[in-house]
Write an enzyme that holds these catalytic residues in place. Structure first.
Site, PDB file in Angstrom:
ATOM      1  N   LYS A 106       0.528  -0.796  -0.272  1.00 54.11           N
ATOM      2  CA  LYS A 106       0.195  -0.289   0.110  1.00 54.11           C
ATOM      3  C   LYS A 106       0.905   0.749  -0.678  1.00 54.11           C
ATOM      4  O   LYS A 106       1.619   0.988   1.120  1.00 54.11           O
ATOM      5  CB  LYS A 106      -0.596  -0.205   1.254  1.00 54.11           C
ATOM      6  CG  LYS A 106      -2.032  -0.979   1.421  1.00 54.11           C
ATOM      7  CD  LYS A 106      -3.268  -0.380   2.565  1.00 54.11           C
ATOM      8  CE  LYS A 106      -1.969  -0.451   3.615  1.00 54.11           C
ATOM      9  NZ  LYS A 106      -1.244  -1.413   4.324  1.00 54.11           N
ATOM     10  N   ASP A 111       5.050   1.352   4.717  1.00 54.97           N
ATOM     11  CA  ASP A 111       4.680   0.739   4.508  1.00 54.97           C
ATOM     12  C   ASP A 111       5.971   0.257   3.166  1.00 54.97           C
ATOM     13  O   ASP A 111       6.866  -1.144   3.014  1.00 54.97           O
ATOM     14  CB  ASP A 111       3.701   0.642   3.425  1.00 54.97           C
ATOM     15  CG  ASP A 111       2.547  -0.546   4.460  1.00 54.97           C
ATOM     16  OD1 ASP A 111       3.278  -0.321   5.992  1.00 54.97           O
ATOM     17  OD2 ASP A 111       1.581   0.357   4.311  1.00 54.97           O
ATOM     18  N   HIS A 220      -6.171   6.348   7.951  1.00 51.38           N
ATOM     19  CA  HIS A 220      -5.715   6.157   9.422  1.00 51.38           C
ATOM     20  C   HIS A 220      -6.079   6.895  10.443  1.00 51.38           C
ATOM     21  O   HIS A 220      -5.077   7.517  11.196  1.00 51.38           O
ATOM     22  CB  HIS A 220      -4.263   6.495   9.193  1.00 51.38           C
ATOM     23  CG  HIS A 220      -3.600   5.535   7.717  1.00 51.38           C
ATOM     24  ND1 HIS A 220      -3.413   5.696   6.519  1.00 51.38           N
ATOM     25  CD2 HIS A 220      -3.052   3.694   8.260  1.00 51.38           C
ATOM     26  CE1 HIS A 220      -3.028   3.783   6.016  1.00 51.38           C
ATOM     27  NE2 HIS A 220      -2.778   3.126   6.515  1.00 51.38           N
ATOM     28  N   CYS A 428     -43.456   3.614  17.809  1.00 51.59           N
ATOM     29  CA  CYS A 428     -45.311   3.254  18.773  1.00 51.59           C
ATOM     30  C   CYS A 428     -45.993   4.551  18.087  1.00 51.59           C
ATOM     31  O   CYS A 428     -46.808   4.194  16.850  1.00 51.59           O
ATOM     32  CB  CYS A 428     -45.206   3.163  19.674  1.00 51.59           C
ATOM     33  SG  CYS A 428     -47.428   2.677  19.870  1.00 51.59           S
ATOM     34  N   ASP A 582     -48.459   2.511  28.562  1.00 52.19           N
ATOM     35  CA  ASP A 582     -48.046   1.813  27.619  1.00 52.19           C
ATOM     36  C   ASP A 582     -49.014   2.462  26.425  1.00 52.19           C
ATOM     37  O   ASP A 582     -49.747   2.928  26.557  1.00 52.19           O
ATOM     38  CB  ASP A 582     -49.006   0.641  27.634  1.00 52.19           C
ATOM     39  CG  ASP A 582     -48.154   0.406  26.220  1.00 52.19           C
ATOM     40  OD1 ASP A 582     -47.560  -0.328  26.522  1.00 52.19           O
ATOM     41  OD2 ASP A 582     -48.944  -0.362  25.657  1.00 52.19           O
TER      42      ASP A 582
END
Length: 599
Positions: A106, A111, A220, A428, A582
């Site tokens: 990469k 790297d 990163h 609801c 409820d």
């Protein structure tokens, strides 16, 4: 648990757990190298990749048959050491069928340096080792380091590895590297995210405000190249920001890869780690629509999912690969007809997902734009035509009652939603309103068609199920279907019987009996049944006295604020469901309150 771990500990534990759960993989613990259990029985080119941890399933997730030979893991967002990489090269080179080793790197400084140095040392030891660097990010283009590697790395891994696995008898490491270069120069990617990611063992830091997001970020935790404020819609983000940078448009004078409508194209929609599969699928469709509408481009291959991440980054990236250009080069140089031949080569690598290849334009159009799912002839029938017409309706009165009931419930939605946010998942009120809106929309049609009460109940059951969904939709739809059965059973074969209190009471009572076959909830359990059951039973026992039935429903609702819920999501929150009425029960009372104005 991860929060308390040192970063180094979390890396090795993650690798050990990954290998423990995939039998085709092994782990060289000292060097954090994941490698496949078996290799081809014929000459092949070994392909090794790696880099900082935190991008899973990259890199270890792409180790497997016809994919990577091995992957080397560094610390979080940090390159592995030269020693680690060199030992991975030595391990791969031990196999007698290995003709050489290709390192897929990469394009990040650490790297490139460490893998490059490992390659040089390997060659000094007599190992045939080459490198190829992947970098396809369109948001940055430093003249010193080039473009960053993003999700396109996963595509490069698969295509290069498939070539290396199948062409080893004919071609060498240099050729595998050349295939990687062909892929890389025809590939472009851009990413976007709502925020930075959280790295294990480190404090979360972000400079973004609540109404901001980043475009063109790396993997990163690097800042993006542009901060977007306010956060645009997904459509605007993809069209005006991401695709605009992938293609050369006004204000964007860089075009890394030319793509025209005549080209075959691959689209990869990559989850950076923090988005749901639901969101990614929606992004796929939006991107395909915009590519077709704005650029007349219809991708031949579509991949979507989690390939290259930045831990839990709440974002995604788009990658385009010009297949036509790749195919021309591969055909000319290596006799390979299509990139899809390499992509479709079977693999057991855990991180490689299935994908779609569109065979032709018509197939693409059918899947994306056709509203017709399949031929229902012979399956779907006009059920209502078979239904007995029972219960003549006075629609002038019926419409007033139903309209008032629905409007009363809609008005109470904020209160119901507030209650449900305390004891449930907060939907609801919205669900009930969806049902009411659907009823109000269909009411004029029922009236114009002069439908009987039995026909209205049949239609109502379908409307409720389609518009409400979830548990509430299912319960009310079953109840309504039960009421229909009650009407047909109590009409005594008379199609001329008008809808009256006696027929309605018998219908409702039967509907409740049917509903109780599918739910164990009863009055006293602090659910919608606390209002529905007393209303229905009282209405039936009093031969249709609405005011007494309404009072019974209201009393039942009040009881729900004094007891703990035993069913539904409210039952999960423990004692916090007490002292809160409820929401479903409140909804029934509000509906009945509106109906009472015209009864």
């Amino acid at each position: 648990m991860i929060k308390s771990l040192e970063v180094d500990d979390s890396v090795i534990l993650s690798l050990r757990g990954f290998v423990a759960s995939h039998e085709n993989l092994k782990l060289l613990k000292a060097d954090r190298v994941v490698y496949r259990s078996s290799n081809p029985k014929k000459p092949y080119i070994a392909v090794i990749a790696g880099g900082g941890s935190g991008h899973e399933p990259l890199h270890a997730g792409f180790v497997g048959e016809n994919l990577l030979t091995a992957a080397v893991a560094g610390d979080v967002f940090a390159s592995p050491s030269t020693k680690q990489i060199l030992n991975a090269i030595k391990l791969a080179n031990k196999d007698k069928n290995c003709k050489g080793v290709l390192l897929v790197i990469k394009n990040y400084t650490g790297d490139v340096l460490h893998f490059g140095l490992a390659s040089e040392r390997a060659r000094s030891l007599g190992i045939n080792c080459k490198t190829v660097v992947i970098g396809e990010d369109v948001s940055v283009n430093s003249k010193f380091v080039g473009r960053r590697a993003l999700a396109g790395t996963a595509l490069a891994h698969k295509i290069i590895s498939a070539f290396a696995a199948t062409q080893g008898e004919k071609y060498g490491v240099e050729d595998a590297a050349a295939v990687g270069e062909i892929v890389n120069k025809n590939m472009i990617t851009i990413g976007a995210a709502l925020d930075h990611c959280k790295v294990p063992g480190r404090k979360f830091e972000s400079s973004l405000k609540e109404n901001q997001m980043e475009l063109g970020l790396g993997i990163h935790n690097e800042p993006g190249v542009e901060t977007l404020e306010p956060i645009p819609s997904v459509k605007d983000l993809i069209e005006k920001k991401m695709l605009a940078r992938l293609f050369k448009e006004e204000g964007n004078d860089i075009s890394f890869v030319d793509i025209s409508p005549k080209d075959e194209v691959l689209l990869l929609v990559n989850n950076l780690g923090g988005l749901s599969n639901f969101a990614i699928s929606s992004i796929v469709y939006t991107t395909l629509e915009l590519l077709k509408k704005k650029y007349d481009i219809k991708p031949k291959i579509v991949l979507a999912g989690t390939y290259v991440t930045a831990f839990n980054s709440p974002g995604f990236s788009l990658t385009l690969l010009n297949l036509s250009n790749c195919n021309k080069s591969l055909k000319k140089e290596y006799g390979i007809n299509s990139v899809s031949d390499l992509l479709t080569l079977e693999t057991d690598a855990p991180g490689w997902s299935s994908f779609r290849i569109f065979k032709n334009v018509s197939e693409y159009e059918d899947i994306l734009y056709s509203e017709k799912d399949y031929d229902l002839k012979g399956i779907e029938t006009d059920d209502i035509a078979k239904l007995d017409k029972v219960g003549k309706i006075d629609y002038k009165q019926f419409s007033k009652i139903l309209t008032s009931a629905c409007e009363s419930l809609k008005k109470a939605e904020p209160h119901i939603t507030h209650l449900d946010s305390q004891v449930g998942d907060g939907d609801c009120g919205y669900t009930l309103v969806n049902g009411c809106n659907a009823i109000l929309k269909n009411l004029p049609e029922w009236e114009s068609e002069k439908l009987s009460f039995s026909e209205v109940l049949h239609k109502l059951s379908e409307v409720i199920e389609d518009s409400m969904g979830g548990t509430q939709g299912g319960l009310y739809s079953i109840f309504t279907s039960g009421c229909l059965a009650g009407v047909l059973e109590n009409a005594k074969g008379s199609s001329d019987q008008p809808l009256n209190s006696e027929l309605l009471a018998a219908s409702l009572n039967h509907g409740l009996d049917i509903l109780f076959k599918y739910t164990k909830a009863r009055a006293g359990d602090s659910t919608m049944i606390d209002s529905l059951e007393p209303f229905v039973r009282t209405f039936n026992e009093t031969k249709g006295d609405f005011s007494k039935a309404y009072k019974a429903a209201e009393d039942g609702m009040n009881v729900t604020s004094k007891s703990k819920a035993k069913f539904g999501r409210a039952s999960y929150v423990g004692d916090s469901s007490e002292s809160v009425a409820d929401p479903g029960s409140v909804g029934i009372v509000e509906f009945l309150k509106g109906a009472s104005k015209y009864i």
